[in-house]
Write an enzyme that holds these catalytic residues in place. Structure first.
Site, PDB file in Angstrom:
ATOM      1  CG  ASP A  60      28.081  25.541  -7.763  1.00  0.00           C
ATOM      2  OD1 ASP A  60      27.852  25.616  -6.541  1.00  0.00           O
ATOM      3  OD2 ASP A  60      27.182  25.505  -8.629  1.00  0.00           O
ATOM      4  CG  ASP A  62      23.915  25.441  -9.803  1.00  0.00           C
ATOM      5  OD1 ASP A  62      22.848  25.443  -9.172  1.00  0.00           O
ATOM      6  OD2 ASP A  62      24.935  26.070  -9.433  1.00  0.00           O
ATOM      7  CG  HIS A 145      48.105  44.173   1.819  1.00  0.00           C
ATOM      8  ND1 HIS A 145      48.443  45.243   2.601  1.00  0.00           N
ATOM      9  CD2 HIS A 145      48.903  43.140   2.221  1.00  0.00           C
ATOM     10  CE1 HIS A 145      49.417  44.897   3.433  1.00  0.00           C
ATOM     11  NE2 HIS A 145      49.712  43.611   3.221  1.00  0.00           N
ATOM     12  CD  GLU A 169      52.496  44.608   5.482  1.00  0.00           C
ATOM     13  OE1 GLU A 169      51.366  45.082   5.718  1.00  0.00           O
ATOM     14  OE2 GLU A 169      52.660  43.527   4.863  1.00  0.00           O
ATOM     15  CG  ASN A 183      37.700  54.034   2.228  1.00  0.00           C
ATOM     16  OD1 ASN A 183      38.770  53.439   2.108  1.00  0.00           O
ATOM     17  ND2 ASN A 183      36.569  53.397   2.469  1.00  0.00           N
ATOM     18  CG  ASP A 198      35.938  49.014  13.222  1.00  0.00           C
ATOM     19  OD1 ASP A 198      36.277  48.237  14.136  1.00  0.00           O
ATOM     20  OD2 ASP A 198      35.225  48.664  12.255  1.00  0.00           O
ATOM     21  CG  ASP A 224      54.422  42.929  12.569  1.00  0.00           C
ATOM     22  OD1 ASP A 224      54.278  41.942  11.806  1.00  0.00           O
ATOM     23  OD2 ASP A 224      53.962  44.056  12.330  1.00  0.00           O
ATOM     24  CG  HIS A 229      51.591  44.449   9.875  1.00  0.00           C
ATOM     25  ND1 HIS A 229      52.401  43.343  10.001  1.00  0.00           N
ATOM     26  CD2 HIS A 229      50.863  44.264   8.747  1.00  0.00           C
ATOM     27  CE1 HIS A 229      52.168  42.518   9.006  1.00  0.00           C
ATOM     28  NE2 HIS A 229      51.235  43.037   8.220  1.00  0.00           N
TER      29      HIS A 229
END
Ligand SMILES: CCCCC[C@H](S)C(=O)N[C@@H](Cc1ccccc1)C(=O)N[C@@H](C)C(=O)O
Ligand SMILES: [Ca+2]
Ligand SMILES: [Ca+2]
Ligand SMILES: [Zn+2]
Length: 304
Positions: A60, A62, A145, A169, A183, A198, A224, A229
């Site tokens: 960036d 600035d 994670h 996982e 939480n 959700d 998977d 998962h």
């Protein structure tokens, strides 16, 4: 022109302003944090919606990273610093390798990419498609994670397949909980931006999002990597049970010792229970409240 360690500001994925550790060189400010007790740095890059890694530095003119297309960069950089500080301050672990390795994150990976991952060398974040996910670096849960996958790879080395993969996982979800302590939801800040309330997963109630919470519900599948998962819901529930019975601090000490001392590449859920009990015994003694809390936490999910 000169080089300098600078402090910039940025606007994150959720529109929140935060301070950033940046670096000035030859007229440009970089998301390049040299302030940690590492040999390496924390650096953030962008793939500019292509898929070549690591991409180019996020820069960036600035030192105020407030453009819309910089929000994912800002949060990847900021939360990587939070996760570095968590492992250093809690366990005196110096980056994922415990030798101060550079933490590289690349954002804007691909197009509408609804995922984030550790590729063995760095973290990679998609922008999401705006319906399933918004930019995935926008949540400490995701960053925690992914960096924890790097820690796991350098310690237990849990194979990403079947039960050891689901445990891998779960370790990543569990340490994300330890870092946030807000939480027991995973991904709520970036999942379905058009739907409030959700989450992608819940450690307290895995079944709410389609995961089993007991060994009796283990899903045998080839997809998977053997349902990593899905079946992570079982050790995730055990982690929730552990935190509920003995609190976050004892739980995180037991989990870290299990990960770094007892777990190994082929460890399954039963080996995880044994590793947690061995760690609790080392730290608090067999028959301690902590030991008994761990035992019941795993028994309740049908793992003995
Ligand atoms: C190359 C693709 C597979 C890699 C899966 C990575 S490690 C992963 O588990 N990513 C997390 C991202 C995440 C983490 C916390 C909160 C929200 C989202 C994940 O859970 N991905 C889901 C969407 C999945 O791959 O099924
Ligand atoms: Ca959360
Ligand atoms: Ca949502
Ligand atoms: Zn993962």
């Amino acid at each position: 022109s000169y080089n300098a360690v600078t402090e910039g500001t940025g606007v994150g994925v959720l529109g929140d302003t935060k301070k950033l550790n940046t670096y000035y060189s030859s007229g440009t400010y970089y998301l390049y944090d040299t302030t940690k007790a590492m040999t390496g740095v924390i650096e953030t890059r962008t793939a500019k919606n292509l898929s070549s890694l690591p991409g180019s530095y996020s820069v960036d003119p600035d030192d105020n990273f407030n453009a819309t297309n910089q929000r994912a960069d800002v949060d990847a950089h900021y939360y990587a610093g939070v996760v570095y500080d968590y492992y250093k301050n809690t366990f005196n672990r110096n980056s994922f390798d415990n030798k101060g390795a550079t933490i590289t994150s690349t954002v804007h990976y691909g197009r509408n990419y609804n995922n984030a991952f550790w590729n063995g060398s760095q973290m990679v974040y998609g922008d999401g498609d705006g319906t399933t996910f918004t930019s995935l670096s926008g949540s400490l849960d995701v960053v925690g994670h992914e960096i924890t996958h790097a820690v796991t790879e350098r310690t237990a080395g849990l194979e990403y397949q079947g039960q050891s993969g689901a445990l891998n996982e779960s370790i990543s979800d569990t340490f994300a909980m330890f870092m946030d302590q807000k939480n027991f939801l995973i991904g709520e800040d970036v999942y379905t931006p058009k739907i409030a309330g959700d989450a992608l997963r819940s450690l307290s109630n895995p079944t709410q999002y389609g995961q089993p919470e007991n060994m009796s519900g283990y899903v045998n599948t080839t997809s998977d990597n053997g349902g990593v998962h899905t079946n992570s819901g079982i050790p995730n529930k055990a982690a929730y049970n552990t935190i509920q019975s003995i609190g976050y601090d004892a739980a995180q000490k037991i989990y870290y010792r299990a990960l770094t001392v007892y777990l190994s590449p082929k460890s399954n859920f039963s080996a995880a229970r044994a590793a947690m009990l061995a760690s609790a015994a080392d730290l608090y003694g067999t028959g301690s409240t902590q030991y008994n809390g761990v035992a019941s936490a795993w028994t309740k999910v049908g793992v003995n």
